[in-house]
Scaffold this motif. Structure first.
Motif, PDB file in Angstrom:
ATOM      1  N   THR A   4      11.389  42.512  -6.050  1.00  0.00           N
ATOM      2  CA  THR A   4      10.523  41.344  -5.935  1.00  0.00           C
ATOM      3  C   THR A   4       9.073  41.714  -5.617  1.00  0.00           C
ATOM      4  N   ASN A   5       8.718  42.957  -5.850  1.00  0.00           N
ATOM      5  CA  ASN A   5       7.340  43.395  -5.631  1.00  0.00           C
ATOM      6  C   ASN A   5       6.801  44.168  -6.833  1.00  0.00           C
ATOM      7  N   LYS A   6       7.294  43.832  -8.004  1.00  0.00           N
ATOM      8  CA  LYS A   6       6.897  44.590  -9.196  1.00  0.00           C
ATOM      9  C   LYS A   6       5.460  44.318  -9.622  1.00  0.00           C
ATOM     10  N   ARG A   7       4.862  43.227  -9.112  1.00  0.00           N
ATOM     11  CA  ARG A   7       3.470  42.957  -9.456  1.00  0.00           C
ATOM     12  C   ARG A   7       2.551  44.091  -8.996  1.00  0.00           C
ATOM     13  N   TRP A   8       2.973  44.804  -7.948  1.00  0.00           N
ATOM     14  CA  TRP A   8       2.166  45.914  -7.448  1.00  0.00           C
ATOM     15  C   TRP A   8       2.256  47.121  -8.382  1.00  0.00           C
ATOM     16  N   ILE A   9       3.312  47.204  -9.174  1.00  0.00           N
ATOM     17  CA  ILE A   9       3.446  48.280 -10.165  1.00  0.00           C
ATOM     18  C   ILE A   9       2.833  47.871 -11.495  1.00  0.00           C
ATOM     19  N   TYR A  10       3.154  46.662 -11.962  1.00  0.00           N
ATOM     20  CA  TYR A  10       2.701  46.220 -13.281  1.00  0.00           C
ATOM     21  C   TYR A  10       1.207  45.925 -13.338  1.00  0.00           C
ATOM     22  N   ILE A  11       0.620  45.498 -12.216  1.00  0.00           N
ATOM     23  CA  ILE A  11      -0.794  45.101 -12.221  1.00  0.00           C
ATOM     24  C   ILE A  11      -1.638  45.963 -11.292  1.00  0.00           C
ATOM     25  N   ALA A  12      -1.241  46.077 -10.028  1.00  0.00           N
ATOM     26  CA  ALA A  12      -2.076  46.793  -9.063  1.00  0.00           C
ATOM     27  C   ALA A  12      -2.262  48.256  -9.445  1.00  0.00           C
ATOM     28  N   MET A  13      -1.196  48.905  -9.897  1.00  0.00           N
ATOM     29  CA  MET A  13      -1.310  50.328 -10.242  1.00  0.00           C
ATOM     30  C   MET A  13      -2.201  50.567 -11.467  1.00  0.00           C
ATOM     31  N   PRO A  14      -2.025  49.835 -12.580  1.00  0.00           N
ATOM     32  CA  PRO A  14      -2.928  50.057 -13.726  1.00  0.00           C
ATOM     33  C   PRO A  14      -4.392  49.796 -13.407  1.00  0.00           C
ATOM     34  N   ILE A  15      -4.682  48.725 -12.658  1.00  0.00           N
ATOM     35  CA  ILE A  15      -6.100  48.459 -12.403  1.00  0.00           C
ATOM     36  C   ILE A  15      -6.663  49.389 -11.328  1.00  0.00           C
ATOM     37  N   PHE A  16      -5.797  49.991 -10.509  1.00  0.00           N
ATOM     38  CA  PHE A  16      -6.258  51.046  -9.601  1.00  0.00           C
ATOM     39  C   PHE A  16      -6.808  52.214 -10.415  1.00  0.00           C
ATOM     40  N   PHE A  17      -6.028  52.686 -11.391  1.00  0.00           N
ATOM     41  CA  PHE A  17      -6.473  53.809 -12.211  1.00  0.00           C
ATOM     42  C   PHE A  17      -7.581  53.401 -13.180  1.00  0.00           C
ATOM     43  N   PHE A  18      -7.582  52.138 -13.569  1.00  0.00           N
ATOM     44  CA  PHE A  18      -8.665  51.583 -14.389  1.00  0.00           C
ATOM     45  C   PHE A  18     -10.003  51.819 -13.701  1.00  0.00           C
ATOM     46  N   TRP A  19     -10.047  51.540 -12.383  1.00  0.00           N
ATOM     47  CA  TRP A  19     -11.269  51.739 -11.609  1.00  0.00           C
ATOM     48  C   TRP A  19     -11.441  53.179 -11.159  1.00  0.00           C
ATOM     49  N   PHE A  20     -10.336  53.870 -10.898  1.00  0.00           N
ATOM     50  CA  PHE A  20     -10.405  55.266 -10.465  1.00  0.00           C
ATOM     51  C   PHE A  20     -11.189  56.100 -11.486  1.00  0.00           C
ATOM     52  N   PHE A  21     -10.775  56.011 -12.745  1.00  0.00           N
ATOM     53  CA  PHE A  21     -11.441  56.803 -13.781  1.00  0.00           C
ATOM     54  C   PHE A  21     -12.702  56.121 -14.309  1.00  0.00           C
ATOM     55  N   GLY A  22     -12.714  54.781 -14.290  1.00  0.00           N
ATOM     56  CA  GLY A  22     -13.902  54.071 -14.742  1.00  0.00           C
ATOM     57  C   GLY A  22     -15.111  54.362 -13.876  1.00  0.00           C
ATOM     58  N   GLN A  23     -14.888  54.486 -12.570  1.00  0.00           N
ATOM     59  CA  GLN A  23     -15.999  54.780 -11.666  1.00  0.00           C
ATOM     60  C   GLN A  23     -16.481  56.221 -11.797  1.00  0.00           C
ATOM     61  N   ILE A  24     -15.575  57.138 -12.134  1.00  0.00           N
ATOM     62  CA  ILE A  24     -16.025  58.510 -12.393  1.00  0.00           C
ATOM     63  C   ILE A  24     -16.896  58.526 -13.651  1.00  0.00           C
ATOM     64  N   ASP A  25     -16.483  57.763 -14.684  1.00  0.00           N
ATOM     65  CA  ASP A  25     -17.305  57.635 -15.898  1.00  0.00           C
ATOM     66  C   ASP A  25     -18.703  57.133 -15.554  1.00  0.00           C
ATOM     67  N   LYS A  26     -18.730  56.132 -14.675  1.00  0.00           N
ATOM     68  CA  LYS A  26     -19.978  55.438 -14.367  1.00  0.00           C
ATOM     69  C   LYS A  26     -20.869  56.224 -13.414  1.00  0.00           C
ATOM     70  N   LEU A  27     -20.282  56.711 -12.320  1.00  0.00           N
ATOM     71  CA  LEU A  27     -21.078  57.283 -11.240  1.00  0.00           C
ATOM     72  C   LEU A  27     -21.025  58.802 -11.173  1.00  0.00           C
ATOM     73  N   GLY A  28     -20.210  59.412 -12.046  1.00  0.00           N
ATOM     74  CA  GLY A  28     -20.172  60.863 -12.101  1.00  0.00           C
ATOM     75  C   GLY A  28     -21.509  61.457 -12.510  1.00  0.00           C
ATOM     76  N   ILE A  29     -22.357  60.629 -13.116  1.00  0.00           N
ATOM     77  CA  ILE A  29     -23.685  61.096 -13.514  1.00  0.00           C
ATOM     78  C   ILE A  29     -24.476  61.580 -12.306  1.00  0.00           C
ATOM     79  N   SER A  30     -24.178  61.050 -11.118  1.00  0.00           N
ATOM     80  CA  SER A  30     -24.912  61.481  -9.917  1.00  0.00           C
ATOM     81  C   SER A  30     -24.657  62.951  -9.625  1.00  0.00           C
ATOM     82  N   ILE A  31     -23.467  63.457  -9.967  1.00  0.00           N
ATOM     83  CA  ILE A  31     -23.141  64.868  -9.804  1.00  0.00           C
ATOM     84  C   ILE A  31     -23.715  65.679 -10.968  1.00  0.00           C
ATOM     85  N   ILE A  32     -23.521  65.175 -12.181  1.00  0.00           N
ATOM     86  CA  ILE A  32     -23.955  65.903 -13.376  1.00  0.00           C
ATOM     87  C   ILE A  32     -25.469  66.103 -13.382  1.00  0.00           C
TER      88      ILE A  32
END
Length: 425
Positions: A4-32
């Motif tokens: 009864t907690n699958k929403r955390w797998i089906y939605i929370a987990m994908p959008i966690f990684f959506f932002w995890f890698f999306g923010q590296i795309d966006k803000l990794g320029i500060s390192i580069i």
């Protein structure tokens, strides 16, 4: 329990990684942008090099902010899942273009396209959270995906530093493209659906829990644009964007150029700063649900930002100055989380995309911050002091803005605390 907690797998987990890698795309320029090979390869040299570096983020945030507006309408029509899949493909393409760039102009074009593609991030997550989570757990749900917003750059600083040191700066962009295609895109395709009703593997008891409180809140039928508090939060996000991009984009350059940090020490402080932001997100998510005083929390966070920035200027110790800058960035992570919580609170599932799109438009001021700071550093011949004073003023404006929400919030909390069967004469 998992049933009864699958929403955390089906939605929370994908959008966690959506932002995890999306923010590296966006803000990794500060390192580069601290890599000499990158600067030389794209002609980022001379007396105005910091202004040119600032222009990279400026042009990105302009396209990012403007696209937030139309993505909100598209997501409300097309759905968060399909829109996210389109965005991930666009990101991967722009990362490849960035790695293949042989001129400043070509690289700028890749950042414009990336900004348009990533403009959907806030509206998509606002839509998913609004559709998939019970109103009593909005703070925790927002904290889950916003954790990726800060954990991504914290890990990304280390990943990108290692990739650049082992190969070259171009390889950093190719690695980021692979992350999006091989990890995040499959999650969106196979795990997510636009609504819980559409998901074939969702338990009906969990669906009943998600929809449980919908009929209790009749005030949410009011359009978000008619609530003055939404616009106060919107203006507060303008200030937060100005602060957050100003600090996060220039922090690595500040540490290396102004404070004399080695690349390894810079990477450590930068990663720590993003972990500070993650900590403030998690704490604010808990306190927002516990105290029901998100406006008060945002007011305190702006005050802390001004205090930490002031300490950074006054501190004679480079490490202490760097840590204070990181803490200032971290507090704005908390403000960003609270702003997205307000966005969900003031909108309905039908208007969440548009409300989030307008909120995302506030990122436009972050672009001005990155460019103006670069220009001011050039004018001051490498001194970051005047630009940090400008950030302190922005934090003070944000503090004053949220003061106008406190009375209404306190009043609503008193009303909620009155037992429903109490009769007043």
């Amino acid at each position: 329990m998992l049933r009864t907690n699958k929403r955390w797998i089906y939605i929370a987990m994908p959008i966690f990684f959506f932002w995890f890698f999306g923010q590296i795309d966006k803000l990794g320029i500060s390192i580069i942008q601290t890599d000499q090979g990158f600067l030389t390869g794209l002609g980022l040299t001379g007396a105005d090099k910091n202004a040119k570096i600032g222009m990279i983020t400026f042009i990105f945030t302009i396209s990012y902010a403007l696209s937030n507006i139309f993505w909100g309408f598209i997501i409300d029509k097309l759905g968060a899942r399909k829109t996210g899949i389109i965005g991930l493909v666009v990101w991967a393409i722009t990362m490849v273009i960035g790695g293949l760039s042989t001129s400043y102009e070509m690289f700028i074009l890749s950042r414009v396209i990336l900004g348009i593609g990533e403009g959907m991030m806030i509206p998509i997550c606002g839509k998913f959270i609004s559709n998939w989570f019970n109103q009593r757990e909005l703070g925790r749900a927002q904290s889950t995906w916003l954790a990726g917003n800060y954990l991504g750059p914290a890990c990304g600083a280390i990943i990108l530093t290692l990739v650049i040191a082992t190969f070259h700066w171009q390889a950093a962009f190719f690695v980021l493209a692979a992350f999006n295609i091989l990890i995040v895109l499959p999650m969106f395709i196979f795990l997510t659906r636009d609504t819980p009703e559409e998901h074939p593997r969702l338990d009906k008891n969990e669906l009943a829990y998600i929809r449980q409180s919908e009929s209790k809140d009749s005030t949410k039928k009011q359009h978000f644009a008619q609530d003055y508090r939404y616009w106060i939060v919107w203006f507060g996000m303008l200030m937060s964007s100005f602060l957050f991009f100003g600090i996060s984009i220039w922090l690595p350059t500040y540490l290396v150029g102004a404070k004399g940090f080695s690349r390894e020490a810079m990477t450590g402080i930068t990663s720590l700063s993003w972990l500070f932001a993650l900590g403030f997100v998690l704490i604010c998510g808990y306190l927002a649900d516990k105290t029901k005083r998100p406006s008060l929390l945002a007011t305190i966070l702006f005050l802390l930002t001004a205090s930490f920035l002031t300490a950074a200027i006054l501190s004679p110790e480079p490490v202490m100055a760097g840590v204070c800058m990181g803490l200032a960035m971290g507090t704005q992570g908390g403000v960003f989380h609270l702003s997205n919580l307000f966005m969900v609170k003031f909108s309905t599932p039908e208007t969440a995309g548009r409300a989030a799109g307008l909120m995302g438009f506030t990122n436009i001021l972050g672009g001005f911050s990155s460019y103006i700071m670069g220009w001011m550093v050039d004018i001051a011949r490498g001194d970051f002091g005047p630009s940090i004073v400008m950030l302190i003023i922005a934090a003070a404006v944000g503090f004053v803005t949220y003061l106008f929400t406190l009375k209404r919030e306190a009043s609503e909390l008193r009303i909620e605390s009155v037992p429903p069967n109490r009769v007043t004469i």
